[in-house]
Motif scaffolding. Structure first.
Motif, PDB file in Angstrom:
ATOM      1  N   HIS A 196       0.817  -1.203   0.000  1.00  0.00           N
ATOM      2  CA  HIS A 196       0.000   0.000   0.000  1.00  0.00           C
ATOM      3  C   HIS A 196       0.858   1.264   0.000  1.00  0.00           C
ATOM      4  CE1 HIS A 196      -2.609   3.150   1.773  1.00  0.00           C
ATOM      5  NE2 HIS A 196      -3.501   2.601   0.959  1.00  0.00           N
ATOM      6  N   VAL A 226       0.908   4.297  -2.651  1.00  0.00           N
ATOM      7  CA  VAL A 226       0.735   5.725  -2.346  1.00  0.00           C
ATOM      8  C   VAL A 226       1.803   6.548  -3.070  1.00  0.00           C
ATOM      9  CG1 VAL A 226       0.869   7.440  -0.490  1.00  0.00           C
ATOM     10  CG2 VAL A 226      -0.448   5.325  -0.140  1.00  0.00           C
ATOM     11  N   ALA A 262       5.983   9.149   0.850  1.00  0.00           N
ATOM     12  CA  ALA A 262       5.024   8.049   0.953  1.00  0.00           C
ATOM     13  C   ALA A 262       5.499   6.955   1.916  1.00  0.00           C
ATOM     14  CB  ALA A 262       4.767   7.448  -0.431  1.00  0.00           C
ATOM     15  N   PRO A 306      -2.981   2.420  -4.883  1.00  0.00           N
ATOM     16  CA  PRO A 306      -2.858   1.949  -3.494  1.00  0.00           C
ATOM     17  C   PRO A 306      -4.082   1.159  -3.035  1.00  0.00           C
ATOM     18  CG  PRO A 306      -2.947   4.381  -3.613  1.00  0.00           C
ATOM     19  CD  PRO A 306      -2.783   3.870  -5.005  1.00  0.00           C
ATOM     20  N   GLU A 307      -5.268   1.644  -3.370  1.00  0.00           N
ATOM     21  CA  GLU A 307      -6.494   0.947  -2.961  1.00  0.00           C
ATOM     22  C   GLU A 307      -6.565  -0.440  -3.614  1.00  0.00           C
ATOM     23  OE1 GLU A 307      -8.639   1.562  -0.732  1.00  0.00           O
ATOM     24  OE2 GLU A 307     -10.106  -0.005  -1.245  1.00  0.00           O
TER      25      GLU A 307
END
Lengths: 470, 470
Positions: A236, A240, A307, A354-355
């Protein structure tokens, strides 16, 4: 097609090409019966024909049309969706022997080559003239430009330089009845008629068989490559960073993601002492010249650090950069050593990376399957690789559930079921969900118009009509 | 279609959209009966419908399909090949009122807009968000993005940044029966099914009517524009410079040619004190950042000087550069003030530009016609503009001979009959010569598959089949 007598087909085809171009031994039939998508269905072909010219292809296709025999075209069989998998009672028509680079025009910046030329060899040939063919699928060392065009292959530098389609100016195509036509152009621009070249690119051999290609080239000079490498504590967090780089309006020449599972698989195989204590690696390439390139590289590094990237650095050792990019290319074959790999190829908006990565991880956990991840992250093109141990049917069933779940999540996030591998067989259900029935009908009507007997790679690229009832 | 009663059509269509969206007065019918290709044939339409939504387009197209009435879609009518010319007993369906910019996504770098948005307005809208839509046809101030897509419009910066097709990610299309479908994608990559988006781009409204477009954007930042201007003693000398720049592997952001006739026509109109004592002007733009951009500009200037250019200089005054590029954009309307212009749009290999320009000049002399020249020279895309005084039928006949001769020479040099304007009506014979009968047949079969009743812009884009005998 139950009336086809195999021996008759072999005899007839052997009279069209030389007998030694026709393979009928069990080992060859098995080897040529599928591409690299082992999870997709395949059947044993009647014969394999090793075409050596457009004339060979045309003659075999014409015979097949007359006799109602299916033709499954094939480059070097590196496809990952089953597009080159043999169907029942078919002839597999391999173009791997058509390896001539016919013409390189440095002033007009194009190359004309036969479909069986390996991507890396084409790139090396044009580099000798100071030219560059950008499309670089991870399979570039083993895949053919004909296969690249038939599947509209992507690659590592697509994020800035586009995909195969963007470089195909024209082609020689064998149509379903064996007629040979020239499509496209050699000029820089041209709008003469429908863009049949673009229609053929990515049509997976269902509308015609590409035997020669005219490919657009760029000058080799003028780029200065720099790499930025960052290590992230989670998928994740790396996602980002990808979204942040897109948000900053930066277009790197490459932005690749490799997770721990892939890094370890490559390292176990190659013994390169790759980092083993990190979760996810992001690998960016910036090729703008001069100070503006340096500034972009700094901004990429900053986005990675913000990030949550650690050890973010401008890779100064070219050997190290080359090795990391090679690790990226070798990730797929390295994983295949661990068992049959079910390959995803979803592409989502960059901001959704990321999702989507988080959802993939959740799907892995929920289904108790190992999902490794490599990604052309800068394009939003993710390749979750679902691994099930050989012979473990329960794991295989769970892998299939995970595969479908990933497709559903990708569509929910506004993505597409195939970013670059093509529909083949694996993505037929996903395609129907993505495009809807009316657009699938358009496919069927175009297929019927160009291949009325349905002999060219039948059943691939889009779902065939439901059989009529009764 | 002799059974169609005009009043009935108007009544029916006025019940589908509002009555005030239907124009039937003589002045409107005349104004909407043709695009900017006055030499091409056109007929009086039954009515003009000003669509305001995809729903309007779909409803009118569905009614036309049911009733066998031809639909001629139209943006703002700036086409130069007759693609929007009305056919007998047709409805002209204008999308000029569909001017909404629906969504700009800076992170994913795309814009969604209705087809009637003017190109320059789209560019201004996305510029506010730091984004750039590169395709810039000379008509950008007046042409719509829907028309740009339907004709796959080129422009001035194509030489480096490509044409409209390269920026169309997806679209909303009304099919021949009035069904509305979404084609393409919003993700950076995608190969889900046949590339129907690319098939629609450049199909001139014969396969579907584009009502909305999703267009790829680039960041506005990162470019530094420099211009290099050179004056040449002849068309041929300017052509030599163009070939030399290509040979040197330089890709400028623009490389435009304007001849004396065009410069004078613009100056007579605008009174800008443009240079009048030169034969041919070459205008290059280089937009690479920093020192490498400067170095490229120097190399362009050197190539121009070597080819015989005089007063070659890096234009330092932005106002002067803007005026010269504007002169290029205004050349066509300036010439139209002198009489009906028969516009060529041939595209030849860059190395053949000097030879093609010489042949154009020879054709002008042999046929005693005035041929002015503007060109996207860096693409090899030439626009010889053949001028015949109003009412001079003999001159018009000679102009037609010259037009055909230019096409023949272009094909002999390996070129295409249309680089960016499209086939429309003017290039139908040339297209048949270029593509050959079998490829034209592919067009017919695809058209039949997607528009079986032949109601969408019939007779355009490719030659219809010869009527069967008897």
């Amino acid at each position: 097609m139950s009336t086809i007598v195999e021996a008759d087909v072999v005899t007839a085809v052997s009279a069209i090409v030389r007998r030694d171009q026709v393979l009928t031994d069990a080992a060859s039939l098995a080897a040529y019966s599928h591409d690299d998508a082992e999870w997709a269905a395949y059947d044993r072909p009647l014969a394999v024909v090793l075409a050596e010219s457009t004339h060979d292809v045309a003659a075999v296709v014409a015979w097949c049309a007359t006799n109602g025999v299916a033709v499954v075209p094939r480059g070097s069989g590196t496809g990952l969706s089953g597009g080159a998998n043999a169907v029942a009672d078919s002839i597999v028509l391999s173009l791997e022997r058509m390896t001539a680079v016919l013409e390189i025009d440095a002033d007009e910046r194009y190359v004309v080559a036969q479909a069986g030329v390996i991507n890396d060899r084409l790139r090396a040939s044009v580099a000798e003239k100071g030219l560059w063919y950008p499309p670089d699928p991870a399979s570039s060392a083993i895949s053919t430009i004909g296969g690249n065009a038939a599947t509209n292959a992507g690659g590592i530098c697509c994020v800035k330089y586009g995909v195969t389609r963007d470089y195909v100016l024209g082609m020689t195509v064998v149509l379903a009845d064996g007629a040979v036509v020239q499509l496209g152009r050699r000029t820089a621009k041209g709008v003469a008629g429908y863009d049949l070249t673009a229609l053929m690119v990515g049509s997976e051999g269902t509308l015609g068989i590409i035997t020669e290609l005219t490919l657009k080239l760029l000058p080799l000079a003028g780029r200065e490559e720099r790499a930025v490498v960052g290590y992230f504590p989670s998928l994740h967090a790396a996602g980002v960073a990808v979204a942040a780089i897109a948000h900053a309006g930066i277009i790197p020449a490459a932005l690749e993601l490799i997770d721990r599972t892939c890094l370890r698989a490559v390292d176990d195989w190659q013994q390169w002492s790759l980092p083993r204590d990190v979760d996810t690696l992001l690998l960016a390439k910036i090729d703008d010249a001069g100070a503006s390139g340096d500034a972009l590289a700094d901004r990429v590094a900053e986005a990675m650090t913000t990030a949550g990237g650690v050890n973010v650095e401008r890779a100064s050792e070219q050997a190290e950069v080359d090795r990391l990019f090679l690790a990226r290319r070798l990730a797929y074959p390295a994983l295949e050593r661990l068992g049959p790999v079910l390959t995803e190829d979803v592409c989502v908006p960059r901001g959704a990376v990321p999702e989507m990565l988080a959802r993939i991880q959740a799907i892995a956990e929920a289904n108790e399957v190992v999902i490794a991840n490599i990604a052309h992250a800068g394009d939003g093109n993710l390749h979750p690789l679902i691994i099930a141990p050989e012979g473990d049917d329960a794991a295989k069933a769970r892998a299939k559930v995970a595969f479908d779940a990933i497709i559903a999540e990708c569509l929910a996030l506004g993505g597409t079921v195939t970013g670059e591998h093509g529909v083949g067989l694996l993505k037929l259900p996903g395609l129907a969900d993505e495009l809807g029935e009316r657009v699938i009908e358009l496919h069927r009507s175009i297929k019927l118009a160009l291949d009325p007997l349905n002999t060219l790679n039948p059943g691939k690229a889009f779902p065939a009509a439901e059989p009529a009832a009764g």
